[in-house]
Design a protein around this motif. Sequence first.
Motif, short mmCIF file in Angstrom:
data_model
loop_
_atom_site.label_atom_id
_atom_site.label_comp_id
_atom_site.label_asym_id
_atom_site.label_seq_id
_atom_site.Cartn_x
_atom_site.Cartn_y
_atom_site.Cartn_z
N GLU A 12 2.93 26.51 10.63
CA GLU A 12 1.97 26.93 11.76
C GLU A 12 2.41 28.12 12.83
OE1 GLU A 12 2.20 23.37 13.74
OE2 GLU A 12 0.82 22.33 12.14
N ILE A 13 3.58 28.84 12.12
CA ILE A 13 4.19 29.83 12.86
C ILE A 13 3.23 31.05 13.28
CG2 ILE A 13 5.46 32.10 12.43
CD1 ILE A 13 7.88 30.30 12.06
N PRO A 14 2.39 31.69 12.64
CA PRO A 14 1.33 32.62 13.05
C PRO A 14 0.74 31.94 13.92
CG PRO A 14 1.24 32.34 10.54
CD PRO A 14 2.42 31.06 10.92
N GLY A 15 0.08 30.77 14.12
CA GLY A 15 -0.37 30.50 15.40
C GLY A 15 0.38 30.43 16.52
N LEU A 16 1.65 30.08 16.38
CA LEU A 16 2.60 29.82 17.33
C LEU A 16 3.02 31.23 17.90
CD1 LEU A 16 4.74 27.85 18.88
CD2 LEU A 16 6.37 28.54 17.21
N ALA A 17 3.22 32.15 17.09
CA ALA A 17 3.57 33.70 17.53
C ALA A 17 2.19 33.88 18.53
CB ALA A 17 3.69 34.51 16.23
N ALA A 18 1.13 33.80 17.71
CA ALA A 18 0.03 34.49 18.77
C ALA A 18 -0.09 33.64 20.08
CB ALA A 18 -1.45 33.94 17.86
N VAL A 23 1.09 34.26 25.87
CA VAL A 23 1.82 33.57 27.18
C VAL A 23 2.71 34.93 27.75
CG1 VAL A 23 3.60 32.25 28.04
CG2 VAL A 23 1.78 31.21 26.47
N LEU A 24 3.21 35.61 26.86
CA LEU A 24 4.21 36.43 27.26
C LEU A 24 3.19 37.64 27.90
CD1 LEU A 24 7.17 36.97 24.67
CD2 LEU A 24 7.07 36.53 26.92
N THR A 25 2.38 38.13 27.33
CA THR A 25 1.40 39.07 27.95
C THR A 25 0.85 38.74 29.14
OG1 THR A 25 0.59 39.70 25.76
CG2 THR A 25 -0.47 40.71 27.24
N GLY A 26 0.52 37.38 29.09
CA GLY A 26 -0.08 36.95 30.70
C GLY A 26 1.10 36.97 31.52
N LEU A 27 2.17 36.71 31.30
CA LEU A 27 3.27 36.50 32.38
C LEU A 27 3.44 37.92 32.82
CD1 LEU A 27 6.04 34.12 31.13
CD2 LEU A 27 4.69 34.21 33.01
N VAL A 28 3.62 39.03 31.73
CA VAL A 28 3.98 40.43 32.39
C VAL A 28 2.57 40.76 33.26
CG1 VAL A 28 4.09 42.78 31.21
CG2 VAL A 28 5.32 40.99 30.30
#
Length: 498
Positions: A12-18, A23-28
Amino acid sequence: MPGSDVPTWLIEIPGLAAVLFIVLTGLVALVLVTLFVIDVVQRKNAIRHNYPLIGRLRYLLIHLGAFLRQYLFAMDREERPFNRAQRDAVDQASRLRDNTVGFGSTRRVEEEGAILFANAAFASLSEQAKTADPVEIGPHCRNPYLAPSFFNISAMSYGAISKPAVRALSLGAAQAACWLNTGEGGLAPYHLEGGCDVVFQIGTAKYGVRDGKGGLDIDRLKAVAAHDSVRMIEVKLAQGAKPGKGGILPGAKVTPEIAEIRGIPVGQDSISPNRHLEIADVTELLDFLARIREATGKPTGFKTVIGDPAWLDELCSAAAKRPDDAPDFITVDSADGGSGAAPQPLIDYVGLLVRESLPLTVDALKRTHLRDRVKVIASGKLITASPVAWALAAGADFVNSARGFMFALGCIQAMRCHLNTCPTGVTTHSKRRQAALDPQDKAVRVANYVATIRDEVGIIAHSCGVPDPRHLERRHIRVMTETGRTVAFDSLFPELSE
Ligand SMILES: Cc1cc2nc3c(=O)[nH]c(=O)nc-3n(C[C@H](O)[C@H](O)[C@H](O)COP(=O)(O)O)c2cc1C
């Protein structure tokens, strides 16, 4: 994957990475938006207000500059007209920050012409220190002015500088108990707003006090002078940046309100005559001053930049013959003085520096026994304590500064005063840019700046062994020569007795 040993979470990693990426982009983005909003809402820092987020880079670079300077270049003392050390000194003063520095001076004290003060072997004790006394200007007027501060705000018109800038200066001058000179653009309500002492300047266009033919409307002048806050009248013959040229206000800066105050058309370049129509020689100058003093009852003097020193003797000899009509003060501006807009050939090449013209003026007055009667105000790059102390020691009664106060208002020396695009709101009429200049906040900086200058000039006086700045004399100044030896300033300009 049926039959595979791969753990399902890895599949499921590809989904997790996305998800993580989002989340990170949202935080930035959230952090950036928050900083953006903070920058726009605050009004303590003009650059961050007008250039949210990007403006922060400037302060990051300034901060990093201290560490990277040695690898790049030392700009501390290189920039002109004011280097970073000078600008920082005003900024620190206006925030009442500690002026202590470490390691050593970056000033080129060994350069020919550098000024040093001769400290006393036994400095004055702090307990002996006193504040500089007020000085009376215009003892023969109906309303003499007991001027409390030796450091004051030089002429800058409402027009050259913005509404919030004038308001901050007026409020700050009141807090500091110093005067504010209106400059040649007439008296605006904002000059009076803070309740400070005001010097009303009459430029060659006589903005606000002009009659239909471009001459002086004495009734309009009387109405201006009737304000209690208006303490003195200054006739501007010339300013250091553009001797022989009148005021220049580019059309972009002629707003309806400024046009109304000055009595000129909106949006058109406003070019003042290059001299007063009624003043073509020394006699006419004295006549003009006498007429104004009589009409207003207030101390009346003039501002100029000295060209031919012989003219000073002509003026003083004429004034000595009719002392009642002598100017109550002379403001000596330096050839390297500032301006909202000036032609390059004049700003770079015409007039004497205050370093020479100030002692020449004081001496011409002494030779004609007018020194007590005529007070001397000096201006021109006297923005930190040491040059202010120099001017007092050289013979000035008062020092005026324009650009020092612009720095206190947040100016970053972007040199765009003539373009109406000042990034800090000091010299622009763009409402958006002006929003960065909070008059209340900057008034405190203006007052702090004056207080610090007074205090630091006092420190120099004590080091020289005198109790207060008004006791500084030419013998306290030394000038570096090319040999590496200093000479006493009073060997260049001997102190005359009256
Ligand atoms: C933005 C600006 C506007 C000015 N407007 C006037 C003016 O209206 N009348 C005047 O006599 N001098 C004017 N000056 C000159 C200053 O009053 C002062 O004489 C000169 O800048 C030297 O002082 P400083 O080196 O502390 O700036 C102006 C200067 C600046 C920078």
